[in-house]
Scaffold this active site. Structure first.
Site, short mmCIF file in Angstrom:
data_model
loop_
_atom_site.label_atom_id
_atom_site.label_comp_id
_atom_site.label_asym_id
_atom_site.label_seq_id
_atom_site.Cartn_x
_atom_site.Cartn_y
_atom_site.Cartn_z
N HIS A 22 38.36 33.40 38.47
CA HIS A 22 37.69 34.13 37.38
C HIS A 22 36.32 33.54 37.06
O HIS A 22 35.28 34.17 37.28
CB HIS A 22 38.56 34.09 36.12
CG HIS A 22 39.94 34.65 36.28
ND1 HIS A 22 40.17 35.95 36.63
CD2 HIS A 22 41.15 34.08 36.11
CE1 HIS A 22 41.47 36.16 36.67
NE2 HIS A 22 42.10 35.04 36.37
N ASP A 23 36.32 32.35 36.46
CA ASP A 23 35.06 31.76 36.00
C ASP A 23 34.13 31.36 37.15
O ASP A 23 32.91 31.53 37.05
CB ASP A 23 35.34 30.57 35.09
CG ASP A 23 36.06 31.00 33.82
OD1 ASP A 23 36.15 32.22 33.56
OD2 ASP A 23 36.53 30.12 33.08
N ASN A 26 39.67 36.52 27.79
CA ASN A 26 38.48 36.12 27.01
C ASN A 26 38.13 37.16 25.95
O ASN A 26 37.69 36.82 24.85
CB ASN A 26 37.28 35.90 27.93
CG ASN A 26 37.41 34.61 28.72
OD1 ASN A 26 38.15 33.71 28.32
ND2 ASN A 26 36.71 34.53 29.84
N GLU A 66 41.98 41.65 28.95
CA GLU A 66 41.68 40.39 29.64
C GLU A 66 41.58 39.28 28.58
O GLU A 66 41.12 39.52 27.46
CB GLU A 66 40.38 40.55 30.43
CG GLU A 66 39.96 39.33 31.23
CD GLU A 66 39.30 38.25 30.39
OE1 GLU A 66 39.45 37.07 30.73
OE2 GLU A 66 38.65 38.60 29.37
N ASP A 92 35.39 27.58 27.55
CA ASP A 92 36.62 27.03 26.95
C ASP A 92 37.28 26.16 28.04
O ASP A 92 38.33 26.51 28.55
CB ASP A 92 37.56 28.15 26.49
CG ASP A 92 37.91 29.16 27.57
OD1 ASP A 92 37.17 29.26 28.58
OD2 ASP A 92 38.92 29.87 27.42
N ASN A 141 45.39 40.65 31.55
CA ASN A 141 46.19 39.45 31.83
C ASN A 141 46.69 38.78 30.55
O ASN A 141 47.66 38.03 30.59
CB ASN A 141 45.44 38.45 32.74
CG ASN A 141 44.13 37.96 32.14
OD1 ASN A 141 43.71 38.40 31.07
ND2 ASN A 141 43.45 37.07 32.84
O1 RIB Z 1 41.00 35.93 32.08
C1 RIB Z 1 40.47 34.78 32.69
C2 RIB Z 1 39.66 33.98 31.71
O2 RIB Z 1 40.50 33.50 30.66
C3 RIB Z 1 39.02 32.74 32.30
O3 RIB Z 1 37.78 32.51 31.67
C4 RIB Z 1 39.99 31.67 31.96
O4 RIB Z 1 39.39 30.39 31.93
C5 RIB Z 1 40.47 32.10 30.61
O5 RIB Z 1 39.56 31.67 29.64
CA CA Z 2 37.33 30.27 30.79
#
Ligand code: RIB
Ligand code: CA
Length: 326
Positions: free
Chosen positions: A241-242, A168, A166, A11, A160
């Site tokens: 993260h990614d 995603n 989380e 994304d 988050n």
């Molecule tokens: O929680 C972090 C994730 O959420 C990452 O992939 C960020 O790009 C969002 O998509």
């Molecule tokens: Ca992402």
């Protein structure tokens, strides 16, 4: 060198973009194709951003396919406040030369894994809608994939996107359950390791000193992201993260401690989107249970074991990330 063939699903917001720069700068991976997905921003904009990143990195021939525009069972929600209206920190990037291909992201996953059975690593750094749909259309997909690395989830860490979820996974919990429940080797790179693997003042200065096209682009898009995280952390630093998930698909030895457990995603109530594992010591499977299961072809009555890193070699990864921007 045996380069990992990676099919990316993203994304494409700011940390996705840094992950793409990292993949493009590693000699041990070959990026085969990209599929977009809703999440940080709408899926169609994510596809345009993916094209822009590929062209910036000289990977013009890597195809980008439009992916799922909404989650399986909840309304679309995006996070422009984190990634900017354009998903790239409001940096007004020029339009890419080429557009996405006609084939959709789910068909692209199914076709490429049929053409190269057992060779492809799937890297999913957005909501898991495309992967879930691909499994629904063709459950045999799981047997054709070498590995799946997901950025998502949180075990001991708070969420988050909500208190426990989380982002995603929160964006599409039903799809996540399909992915964690399928018989393929999944690694879930969650907030337990991504939230503590950060770029700080020292590393940002190192990136600035590089002065390459990619490092300058990275700093430009990171500015907005750093503003957002400064409000959370109180200091100018941001989690990776990614990028960390991208590093782990290329080199799993960044993981130094992990748990192999069944992962269930809660789909009801205020903890919808939370990733749950049984951490009780006496419930732990044998240390080699995941590998044994893979050898046996997963003909087991128990749910698949997902690898969940709990510690990583952060300094080595961050050094490699910086080197990849040169
Ligand atoms: O929680 C972090 C994730 O959420 C990452 O992939 C960020 O790009 C969002 O998509
Ligand atoms: Ca992402």
């Amino acid at each position: 060198m045996d380069r990992r063939k990676i099919l990316l699903d993203a994304d494409v917001g700011i940390d996705d973009a840094i992950a793409m720069l990292h993949l493009a700068g590693r000699s041990d991976v070959e990026l085969l194709a990209v599929g977009s997905v809703h999440g940080n921003i709408p899926a169609d904009l994510a596809a345009v951003n993916a094209r822009h990143l590929l062209e910036l990195c000289g990977l013009d021939d890597v195809p980008v396919a439009y992916g799922a525009r909404q989650p399986m069972a909840q309304p679309l929600a995006t996070a422009e406040w984190v990634h900017g209206e354009d998903g790239l920190g409001n940096t007004n990037q020029p339009a890419p030369k080429r557009g996405p291909v006609a084939e959709d992201a789910v068909s692209q996953i199914l076709r490429l894994t049929r053409e190269m059975p057992g060779e492809i690593d799937l890297l999913a750094v957005g909501p898991l809608t495309n992967l879930g749909l691909a499994l629904c259309l063709d459950p045999e997909l799981a047997g054709r994939v070498r590995s799946v690395v997901v950025m998502g989830g949180a075990i001991a860490h708070e969420g988050n996107a909500s208190a426990t979820a989380e982002a995603n996974i929160w964006h599409d919990p039903e799809a996540a359950n399909l992915v964690f429940g399928a018989e393929w080797p999944v690694t879930m790179v969650g907030l337990d390791v991504t939230q503590v693997t950060r770029l700080r003042t020292k590393e940002l200065a190192e990136i600035e000193a590089i002065g390459s096209v990619r490092s300058k682009f990275a700093l430009k898009v990171l500015s907005h992201y750093l503003d957002v995280y400064q409000r959370t952390f109180g200091t100018r630093e941001c989690p990776l993260h990614d990028p960390l998930a991208a590093g782990i698909v290329a080199d799993p030895t960044y993981m130094t401690e992990w748990l192999d457990r069944a992962v269930e995603v809660n789909t009801t109530g205020p903890t919808r989107g939370a990733t749950i594992i049984d951490r009780r010591a006496w419930m732990a499977p044998a240390a080699d249970a995941r590998e044994t299961r893979e050898r046996n072809g997963g003909k087991d009555a128990t749910p698949p074991l997902v690898r969940v890193p709990m510690k990583v070699d952060g300094p080595r990864f961050v050094a490699d990330l910086i080197a990849s921007l040169k």
